[in-house]
Enzyme design. Sequence first.
Site, short mmCIF file in Angstrom:
data_model
loop_
_atom_site.label_atom_id
_atom_site.label_comp_id
_atom_site.label_asym_id
_atom_site.label_seq_id
_atom_site.Cartn_x
_atom_site.Cartn_y
_atom_site.Cartn_z
CB SER A 1 -15.85 -48.77 14.16
OG SER A 1 -15.36 -47.76 14.99
CE LYS B 1 -13.46 -51.90 11.43
NZ LYS B 1 -13.54 -53.36 11.38
CE1 TYR C 1 -10.55 -50.07 12.95
CE2 TYR C 1 -11.87 -48.29 13.87
CZ TYR C 1 -11.59 -49.63 13.76
OH TYR C 1 -12.36 -50.53 14.44
N1 LIG Z 1 -12.27 -53.17 20.29
C1 LIG Z 1 -13.12 -52.17 20.02
O1 LIG Z 1 -13.44 -51.33 20.88
C2 LIG Z 1 -13.73 -52.06 18.65
C3 LIG Z 1 -14.59 -50.98 18.38
C4 LIG Z 1 -15.17 -50.89 17.11
C5 LIG Z 1 -14.91 -51.86 16.15
N2 LIG Z 1 -14.05 -52.87 16.43
C6 LIG Z 1 -13.79 -53.87 15.38
O2 LIG Z 1 -14.08 -55.14 15.89
C7 LIG Z 1 -13.23 -56.13 15.31
C8 LIG Z 1 -12.59 -56.94 16.42
O3 LIG Z 1 -11.88 -56.06 17.29
P1 LIG Z 1 -11.00 -56.62 18.48
O4 LIG Z 1 -10.85 -55.52 19.47
O5 LIG Z 1 -11.52 -57.94 18.90
O6 LIG Z 1 -9.62 -56.80 17.73
P2 LIG Z 1 -8.51 -57.93 17.90
O7 LIG Z 1 -7.29 -57.37 17.28
O8 LIG Z 1 -8.44 -58.41 19.30
O9 LIG Z 1 -9.06 -59.12 17.01
C9 LIG Z 1 -8.89 -59.18 15.63
C10 LIG Z 1 -8.39 -60.55 15.28
O10 LIG Z 1 -8.25 -60.61 13.86
C11 LIG Z 1 -7.09 -61.34 13.56
N3 LIG Z 1 -6.65 -60.93 12.22
C12 LIG Z 1 -6.22 -59.70 11.83
N4 LIG Z 1 -5.96 -59.72 10.51
C13 LIG Z 1 -6.24 -60.98 10.06
C14 LIG Z 1 -6.17 -61.61 8.80
N5 LIG Z 1 -5.76 -60.97 7.71
N6 LIG Z 1 -6.54 -62.91 8.71
C15 LIG Z 1 -6.96 -63.60 9.82
N7 LIG Z 1 -7.03 -63.03 11.04
C16 LIG Z 1 -6.67 -61.75 11.15
C17 LIG Z 1 -6.09 -60.99 14.65
O11 LIG Z 1 -5.11 -61.99 14.80
C18 LIG Z 1 -7.01 -60.89 15.86
O12 LIG Z 1 -7.07 -62.12 16.55
C19 LIG Z 1 -12.23 -55.37 14.45
O13 LIG Z 1 -12.65 -55.44 13.12
C20 LIG Z 1 -12.33 -53.94 14.98
O14 LIG Z 1 -12.02 -53.01 13.97
C21 LIG Z 1 -13.46 -52.99 17.65
#
Ligand SMILES: NC(=O)c1ccc[n+]([C@@H]2O[C@H](COP(=O)([O-])OP(=O)(O)OC[C@H]3O[C@@H](n4cnc5c(N)ncnc54)[C@H](O)[C@@H]3O)[C@@H](O)[C@H]2O)c1
Length: 345
Positions: free
Chosen positions: A123, A151, A147
Site C-alpha cells: 500500500s 504492510k 496498517y
Molecule cells: N482497497 C484499497 O484501496 C487498497 C489500497 C492499498 C492496499 N490494499 C490491500 O489490498 C488487499 C485487498 O484489499 P481489498 O480492498 O480488496 O479488501 P477486501 O476486504 O475487499 O478483501 C480482503 C479479503 O480478504 C479476506 N480475508 C481477510 N482476512 C482473511 C483471513 N485471515 N483468511 C482468509 N481470508 C481473509 C476477506 O474476507 C476479504 O474477502 C488488502 O491486503 C489491502 O490491505 C487495498
Amino acid sequence: MELDMHKPTVLVTGGAGYIGSNTAWLLANKGYQVVILDNMRYGQHFYPSWARVILADFADQTILDQLFTHYNVQAVMHFAGLIEVGRSGKDPSTFYQENVAKIFNLLNKMREYQIDKFIFSSSAAVYGTPKRIPITEEDPCNPVNTYGNTKYTVEKILQDYSHAYGLKFVALRYFNAAGADIENMLGERHEPETHAIPLLLEAADKGEPFYIFGDDYGTPDGTCIRDYLHVKDLAVAHYKALKYLDIHKTGIFNLGTGIGVSVKELVATVKRITGLSVEIVVQGRRDGDPDRLVADATKANQILGWIPEYSYIETIVADAWGFYQKKDISMHCDSDQHCQQRSTF
Ligand SMILES: NC(=O)c1ccc[n+]([C@@H]2O[C@H](COP(=O)([O-])OP(=O)(O)OC[C@H]3O[C@@H](n4cnc5c(N)ncnc54)[C@H](O)[C@@H]3O)[C@@H](O)[C@H]2O)c1
C-alpha cells in the site's frame, strides 16, 4: 468447479474481496486455474463458476497442505488481510496477527512445497507523509499508522525470505483502488466502508451528509488529494507481475496514475455522474492524513509494461455507481451447486 491436478494454478487469498475478486477473474480469463482461499469476513457469498472457492482462513495449515499437495500451484497472490486504517491504531494486536503473524504459515508452507512466487498487496501507506510528490519507490518509507506498519513489515519479511530461501516476490504498492467491473459485478463491499467513493455514492443515494475531514490542507481547494486507480487496471498489474516473476526475482512497484484528485473534485464528479445532490459537512482533520498522495508509477510502466486504461475519474465513478445500484441483488453464486461447495476438496 472441478479442479485439474495438472493445470497451472494460482492461489488467490482474499479472492472473495474487492481487488482479489477482480484479479482472480482476470487470471481465470487468462487461462489459469484459480483457487480462492477466503474466510468471507464480511459474510459475502462468493462462489463464482470460474474459480474454486475454499471458505477458510488463509493460514489454515491443513487446507494449505491439501491444496499444495493436490494441485499444481505455481504462485500465490495474497490479498487477504484487514484494511481499516482507523481501526488498526485502536487494535494493533489483531492487525499484526492477521496481516503479519499469519503470513508465516503461508510462506513456510510455500517453502515446504517449493512454491516460490508470491505477489503481495502492499500500500501507499508504507510511505507515511511523503516529502515530495509524486512518490517513487526510492522515497523513504515511514508509515504513520499501524496498517502501514503491517504492510511495510511484510515487505521486509519477503525481502528476508527472498535472500535466505529464494522466494521470488513482487510487492505492489497500491494507491487508492476504486471503480468496479460492472459487467461481472465485482466491486467494493467493505463493511464498514471507509473509502471515499462508495461513501459518497451512498450519501448521494440516501440523501445523507458526506463528511470531509479537513478543508484547510495545503491544496488548491483545501481538501486532500489522492490518486484513484481503477480496480480493473490493478488486476492487470497483478497479471503482469506474475509474468515478471517468470524472469525476475523480486520487485516493488507503485501502482497509481500520477494524477491527483481532491475530495471536492470527487464530490463534483459524483454529482455530475449521478445527477444527485450531496450535502457536505466539513469536520476536523484525521490524524496522519497527508495533503497529497500521488504515485510516480514510471517503474511499473517501464518494467512491467503496465499502463492504466480505465483510470479516469469519470469512468471510475460511473463504474462504482453502476455497481452500487445493483450490488444488493448480485449474490455471486452461479448455481446452487457452487453455493453448496464449502471448504472441502
Ligand atoms: N482497497 C484499497 O484501496 C487498497 C489500497 C492499498 C492496499 N490494499 C490491500 O489490498 C488487499 C485487498 O484489499 P481489498 O480492498 O480488496 O479488501 P477486501 O476486504 O475487499 O478483501 C480482503 C479479503 O480478504 C479476506 N480475508 C481477510 N482476512 C482473511 C483471513 N485471515 N483468511 C482468509 N481470508 C481473509 C476477506 O474476507 C476479504 O474477502 C488488502 O491486503 C489491502 O490491505 C487495498
